[in-house]
Design a protein around this motif. Structure first.
Motif, PDB file in Angstrom:
ATOM      1  N   ASN A 133     -62.484 -12.487  43.285  1.00 30.97           N
ATOM      2  CA  ASN A 133     -61.646 -11.297  43.271  1.00 30.97           C
ATOM      3  C   ASN A 133     -62.452 -10.035  43.545  1.00 30.97           C
ATOM      4  O   ASN A 133     -61.990  -9.131  44.236  1.00 30.97           O
ATOM      5  N   VAL A 134     -63.680  -9.985  42.990  1.00 32.11           N
ATOM      6  CA  VAL A 134     -64.522  -8.808  43.216  1.00 32.11           C
ATOM      7  C   VAL A 134     -64.841  -8.668  44.701  1.00 32.11           C
ATOM      8  O   VAL A 134     -64.766  -7.567  45.258  1.00 32.11           O
ATOM      9  N   GLY A 135     -65.153  -9.802  45.346  1.00 34.88           N
ATOM     10  CA  GLY A 135     -65.442  -9.772  46.777  1.00 34.88           C
ATOM     11  C   GLY A 135     -64.262  -9.251  47.576  1.00 34.88           C
ATOM     12  O   GLY A 135     -64.405  -8.406  48.467  1.00 34.88           O
ATOM     13  N   GLN A 136     -63.065  -9.725  47.212  1.00 32.68           N
ATOM     14  CA  GLN A 136     -61.861  -9.263  47.908  1.00 32.68           C
ATOM     15  C   GLN A 136     -61.611  -7.783  47.649  1.00 32.68           C
ATOM     16  O   GLN A 136     -61.206  -7.045  48.537  1.00 32.68           O
ATOM     17  N   LEU A 137     -61.888  -7.382  46.416  1.00 31.71           N
ATOM     18  CA  LEU A 137     -61.669  -5.974  46.055  1.00 31.71           C
ATOM     19  C   LEU A 137     -62.614  -5.067  46.838  1.00 31.71           C
ATOM     20  O   LEU A 137     -62.216  -4.007  47.322  1.00 31.71           O
ATOM     21  N   ILE A 138     -63.875  -5.512  46.970  1.00 32.56           N
ATOM     22  CA  ILE A 138     -64.842  -4.730  47.756  1.00 32.56           C
ATOM     23  C   ILE A 138     -64.358  -4.596  49.189  1.00 32.56           C
ATOM     24  O   ILE A 138     -64.393  -3.510  49.776  1.00 32.56           O
ATOM     25  N   THR A 139     -63.883  -5.722  49.755  1.00 32.42           N
ATOM     26  CA  THR A 139     -63.355  -5.675  51.122  1.00 32.42           C
ATOM     27  C   THR A 139     -62.173  -4.714  51.217  1.00 32.42           C
ATOM     28  O   THR A 139     -62.074  -3.920  52.146  1.00 32.42           O
ATOM     29  N   ALA A 140     -61.280  -4.805  50.216  1.00 37.04           N
ATOM     30  CA  ALA A 140     -60.110  -3.920  50.225  1.00 37.04           C
ATOM     31  C   ALA A 140     -60.555  -2.457  50.186  1.00 37.04           C
ATOM     32  O   ALA A 140     -60.005  -1.612  50.898  1.00 37.04           O
ATOM     33  N   CYS A 141     -61.572  -2.169  49.375  1.00 35.54           N
ATOM     34  CA  CYS A 141     -62.081  -0.801  49.296  1.00 35.54           C
ATOM     35  C   CYS A 141     -62.676  -0.369  50.628  1.00 35.54           C
ATOM     36  O   CYS A 141     -62.457   0.746  51.094  1.00 35.54           O
ATOM     37  N   LEU A 142     -63.438  -1.276  51.269  1.00 31.87           N
ATOM     38  CA  LEU A 142     -64.055  -0.946  52.552  1.00 31.87           C
ATOM     39  C   LEU A 142     -62.988  -0.719  53.617  1.00 31.87           C
ATOM     40  O   LEU A 142     -63.069   0.235  54.393  1.00 31.87           O
TER      41      LEU A 142
END
Lengths: 111, 166
Positions: free
Chosen positions: B112-121
């Motif tokens: 989820n953290v990885g996806q969240l980072i992508t979403a932020c980027l």
């Protein structure tokens, strides 16, 4: 289970717990939500959903008493004939509305 | 790569894709945007413990590409890829240190953290981290725990099933 393994588990759980607490505290609260008071399709007043308030809106003989508390808004009483607005549950989410059609009176939660 | 390995890898990819599709049929009980059960992670955890690392990576990549092209869009592919890569990295790091359950929990969280980072980027708003961070870490640990328990059962069962096969 060896001591170092136990320690690693403990540290990881500690990190997880503190991360959860930190993220929970950093979580933005629902500040800044407002409620539009609409009469006959015109916004006559915008109230802050975080400021407790009780107010009567009187137009001629039409009265709606609006109450804001705990970040929600509802119609406490009204002298309309069907009382639908009074029976509506309190609202708090953006886009939710309480309508009093006989009076052309509407409450709408906005950002 | 031996034929046996190839067959097993293909089988696991198929199971992963099927699980990924299966979970899309079950509605998620919590109102968190983008939250999934992550049952497909079962395959990743299994191969992480039973197969050489290179096979785990290959199985994961194949599953994501197939699932992405079959059911998703380019953006959903990007999200699952970033989540899966970070999740796998963390799980590899933790595998020798702590028990399987904790490995799986942290795998779920960092997916989820990885996806969240992508979403932020992608959106350019780091505020998303504050908005969804808590829920995604919470949901990640719950689904990670579920997958961990299932993986344990699966690993135990597979010892009997694949005994003599490998």
């Amino acid at each position: 289970m060896s001591r170092s393994r136990f320690l690693k588990i403990f540290i990881l759980l500690l990190i997880l717990g503190s991360a959860l607490i930190l993220l929970f505290l950093l979580r933005p609260t629902d500040k800044g939500k407002k409620v539009n008071v609409i009469k006959d399709n015109t916004v006559i007043e915008t109230l802050d959903l975080n400021e407790p308030l009780q107010k009567d809106y009187t137009f001629g003989s039409d009265v709606n008493t609006v109450v804001i508390k705990d970040g929600t808004v509802e119609v406490l009483s009204a002298n309309c004939h069907n009382q639908i607005c009074v029976n509506s549950e309190p609202i708090s989410e953006v886009g939710e509305t309480i309508a009093c059609l006989p009076h052309g009176f509407l409450l709408e939660v906005v950002e | 790569m031996k034929t046996k390995d190839l067959v097993l890898d293909g089988l696991l990819v198929a199971v992963g894709v099927a699980l990924g599709f299966l979970e899309s049929l079950i509605p998620f009980p919590l109102p968190v945007p983008g939250a999934k059960y992550g049952f497909a992670n079962l395959v990743t955890v299994y191969s992480l413990y039973e197969l050489p690392l290179i096979q785990t990576v290959l199985i994961l990549m194949a599953r994501i590409l197939i699932s992405g092209f079959l059911f998703g869009s380019l953006s959903s592919l990007l999200y699952s890829l970033s989540g899966a890569v970070l999740s796998l990295l963390i799980m590899i790091l933790l595998k020798r240190q702590v028990p399987l359950l904790l490995v799986s929990i942290f795998g779920g969280i960092f997916h989820n953290v990885g996806q969240l980072i992508t979403a932020c980027l992608v959106t350019g708003t780091w505020g998303l981290f504050y908005t969804y961070g808590f829920f995604l870490v919470l949901v990640g640990s719950l689904t990670g725990l579920t997958v961990g328990i299932l993986s344990k059962l699966f690993l135990r069962a597979s010892e009997r099933i694949f005994h003599g096969l490998r």
